[in-house]
Write an enzyme that holds these catalytic residues in place. Sequence first.
Site, short mmCIF file in Angstrom:
data_model
loop_
_atom_site.label_atom_id
_atom_site.label_comp_id
_atom_site.label_asym_id
_atom_site.label_seq_id
_atom_site.Cartn_x
_atom_site.Cartn_y
_atom_site.Cartn_z
N GLY A 15 -9.57 -28.19 45.36
CA GLY A 15 -8.37 -28.89 44.92
C GLY A 15 -8.69 -30.00 43.92
O GLY A 15 -9.86 -30.31 43.67
N ASP A 16 -7.64 -30.54 43.31
CA ASP A 16 -7.76 -31.66 42.36
C ASP A 16 -8.62 -31.33 41.15
O ASP A 16 -9.29 -32.20 40.59
CB ASP A 16 -8.31 -32.92 43.06
N LYS A 19 -5.29 -29.05 37.80
CA LYS A 19 -4.29 -27.99 37.59
C LYS A 19 -3.04 -28.53 36.90
O LYS A 19 -2.48 -27.89 36.02
CB LYS A 19 -3.90 -27.36 38.96
N GLY A 43 -0.99 -32.96 44.79
CA GLY A 43 -0.73 -34.10 43.91
C GLY A 43 -1.22 -33.68 42.54
O GLY A 43 -2.42 -33.59 42.32
N HIS A 44 -0.30 -33.34 41.66
CA HIS A 44 -0.66 -32.83 40.33
C HIS A 44 -0.31 -33.87 39.28
O HIS A 44 0.85 -34.25 39.15
CB HIS A 44 0.06 -31.50 40.07
N THR A 45 -1.32 -34.31 38.56
CA THR A 45 -1.11 -35.40 37.59
C THR A 45 -0.93 -34.85 36.19
O THR A 45 -1.70 -34.00 35.75
CB THR A 45 -2.33 -36.34 37.60
N GLN A 226 -3.72 -26.84 45.75
CA GLN A 226 -5.01 -26.84 46.47
C GLN A 226 -6.05 -26.02 45.69
O GLN A 226 -5.99 -25.99 44.48
CB GLN A 226 -4.84 -26.34 47.92
P1 GDP Z 1 -4.68 -31.28 40.45
O1 GDP Z 1 -4.31 -31.55 41.85
O2 GDP Z 1 -5.57 -30.09 40.30
O3 GDP Z 1 -3.50 -31.21 39.52
O4 GDP Z 1 -5.57 -32.53 39.96
P2 GDP Z 1 -5.20 -34.08 40.21
O5 GDP Z 1 -4.10 -34.47 39.31
O6 GDP Z 1 -5.06 -34.37 41.66
O7 GDP Z 1 -6.57 -34.76 39.79
C1 GDP Z 1 -7.10 -34.61 38.51
C2 GDP Z 1 -7.26 -36.00 37.88
O8 GDP Z 1 -8.08 -35.90 36.72
C3 GDP Z 1 -5.95 -36.60 37.40
O9 GDP Z 1 -6.03 -38.00 37.49
C4 GDP Z 1 -5.88 -36.15 35.94
O10 GDP Z 1 -5.09 -37.02 35.12
C5 GDP Z 1 -7.33 -36.24 35.55
N1 GDP Z 1 -7.78 -35.27 34.53
C6 GDP Z 1 -7.40 -33.99 34.33
N2 GDP Z 1 -8.14 -33.41 33.35
C7 GDP Z 1 -9.01 -34.37 32.93
C8 GDP Z 1 -10.06 -34.38 31.97
O11 GDP Z 1 -10.37 -33.39 31.31
N3 GDP Z 1 -10.76 -35.54 31.84
C9 GDP Z 1 -10.47 -36.66 32.56
N4 GDP Z 1 -11.21 -37.76 32.36
N5 GDP Z 1 -9.49 -36.68 33.47
C10 GDP Z 1 -8.79 -35.55 33.67
P1 IMO Z 2 -3.92 -30.35 44.97
O1 IMO Z 2 -2.83 -29.33 44.76
C1 IMO Z 2 -7.26 -31.69 47.41
C2 IMO Z 2 -6.98 -31.00 51.72
C3 IMO Z 2 -6.88 -32.23 52.61
C4 IMO Z 2 -7.61 -31.71 53.83
C5 IMO Z 2 -7.15 -30.26 53.91
C6 IMO Z 2 -5.98 -30.02 54.85
O2 IMO Z 2 -3.57 -31.70 44.50
O3 IMO Z 2 -5.22 -29.84 44.47
P2 IMO Z 2 -3.37 -30.51 54.64
O4 IMO Z 2 -2.62 -31.80 54.49
O5 IMO Z 2 -3.11 -29.52 53.56
O6 IMO Z 2 -3.20 -29.89 56.00
O7 IMO Z 2 -4.93 -30.92 54.55
O8 IMO Z 2 -6.77 -29.89 52.60
N1 IMO Z 2 -5.96 -30.91 50.66
C7 IMO Z 2 -6.21 -31.14 49.36
N2 IMO Z 2 -7.33 -31.57 48.74
N3 IMO Z 2 -6.16 -31.39 46.68
C8 IMO Z 2 -5.04 -30.94 47.28
O9 IMO Z 2 -3.98 -30.49 46.58
C9 IMO Z 2 -5.02 -30.83 48.68
N4 IMO Z 2 -4.09 -30.44 49.57
C10 IMO Z 2 -4.68 -30.48 50.77
O10 IMO Z 2 -7.53 -33.33 52.03
O11 IMO Z 2 -8.99 -31.71 53.61
MG MG Z 3 -4.37 -33.11 43.22
#
Ligand code: GDP
Ligand code: IMO
Ligand code: MG
Length: 437
Positions: A15-16, A19, A43-45, A226
């Site tokens: 995850g994170d 995306k 949590g998609h930023t 995720q």
């Molecule tokens: P997601 O859950 O897959 O959508 O990812 P998140 O949004 O939770 O976390 C990704 C973080 O990295 C966010 O704060 C984005 O703004 C940041 N981000 C995404 N792509 C890049 C990149 O290429 N470089 C940097 N420095 N930050 C990035």
């Molecule tokens: P995005 O879409 C990262 C992790 C939690 C925990 C496990 C189970 O932003 O990538 P839950 O609340 O789903 O039952 O938690 O999954 N988890 C994530 N980790 N990014 C996420 O979503 C996540 N959604 C759940 O931290 O380990």
């Molecule tokens: Mg996220």
Amino acid sequence: MNDTNSLVVVGAQWGDEGKGKVIDYLAAEADVVARFQGGDNAGHTVVYGANIFKLHHIPSGILYPGCISLLGSGMVINPLVLLDELSELEKRGISTTNLRISTKAHLIMVYHQVYDRVNEELLGENKIGTTGRGIGPAYADKALRRGLRAIDLVDIKVFRERLAQVLPLQNHLLKWAYGHEGYDLDQLLEMYRPAVEKLGPMVVDTSRLLSENLAEGKKVLFEGAQGALLDIDHGTYPYVTSSSTVAAAAGSGSGLGPQCASRVLGVIKAYTTRVGEGPFPTEEKGEAGALLRDQGGEYGTTTGRPRRCGWFDAVIARYAARINGLTGLAITKLDVLSGLETVNLAVAYECCSSKTKEFPASMATLQQCKPVYEVFPGWHEDISRARTLGELPEAARQYLEAMEETIGVPIEMISVGPDRTQTIVKPATYLAGWCGD
Ligand code: GDP
Ligand code: IMO
Ligand code: MG
């Protein structure tokens, strides 16, 4: 359907991976963006200029006024959180009139959050480290056939009836197993009345809507939440989420067949992070991990928890490629590695005095696995302004080539910063075609 009009985008680590950023970039060309699993644990930023949006239920396409945003049947939706998410967007001038919710999506109710919290407390040091959003209990109730669905939100009388059917059992559990006083039907009804009023009209047959759009040749993006290693079946069980996060779920979670998308893009960070508990072979608990966390701003979008950080793990990436059927890769956060003397890439694991390239199913085994690294020279240039491959330093290109070779899937996009504009799309790839090049 042809080869260019539908694409599934999934996370290929824990995850994170970025995306939200990748989907926002591609959504500029999409007619529909559909979520198909998970809930507000995501949590998609999305960043453009000074604007930062953190989306939890709502697909990243919402920021484009012409794009339809769908919450699919495979999702679990917290109506109260969704109301907040909508009003936050509306306050910032983003139109939400194009949001549609599947009749069949399940609802996360207040009591699911109670179960989530208490389950974690009772597991103690064996806890999963969930986001506390009630995801697991909502999916469990769906499987136990006592969940409420979005269709129950269409009419307050229906909602009352359905709640009256399930509440005695929930109250029994809350009181006798979870040490909670339980909920009063009328109080719950008042709590959810605004959701019935606002969300009810958005509830439609999204399966039909999607299939009509695909038949008309419209461009559809399926937005995964995720990541592969958090998948309920194929992830690091029990340290996973409760939904199917792999690309195959795009069909079942949207009410379409498996051929609903011709391509699958895996989003992968140039290093690895994880939130929550569970084994993580390339984790760096010392200085290197802290550096990645600081430079990458690795703090949870949903919970604010510091993310565990480590080197890139190609064993995981290859596994993710197989279980998703990845056809392309988007490598994100390459800029975060700038300034390092050397960059490590795990190509295999050493376990019980033998070397393996396979990802084990047993968590006890995974815990024992030590990464076998290939070490690459780092680069010092700031790459955040690069917009073509040629503008990247030689060392960064070498690292990307090594990733591509060990994973065996072509890289189609490279992200060098959080902003929409900080993106490189490789020419003559599927994504280049998607973007009209
Ligand atoms: P997601 O859950 O897959 O959508 O990812 P998140 O949004 O939770 O976390 C990704 C973080 O990295 C966010 O704060 C984005 O703004 C940041 N981000 C995404 N792509 C890049 C990149 O290429 N470089 C940097 N420095 N930050 C990035
Ligand atoms: P995005 O879409 C990262 C992790 C939690 C925990 C496990 C189970 O932003 O990538 P839950 O609340 O789903 O039952 O938690 O999954 N988890 C994530 N980790 N990014 C996420 O979503 C996540 N959604 C759940 O931290 O380990
Ligand atoms: Mg996220």
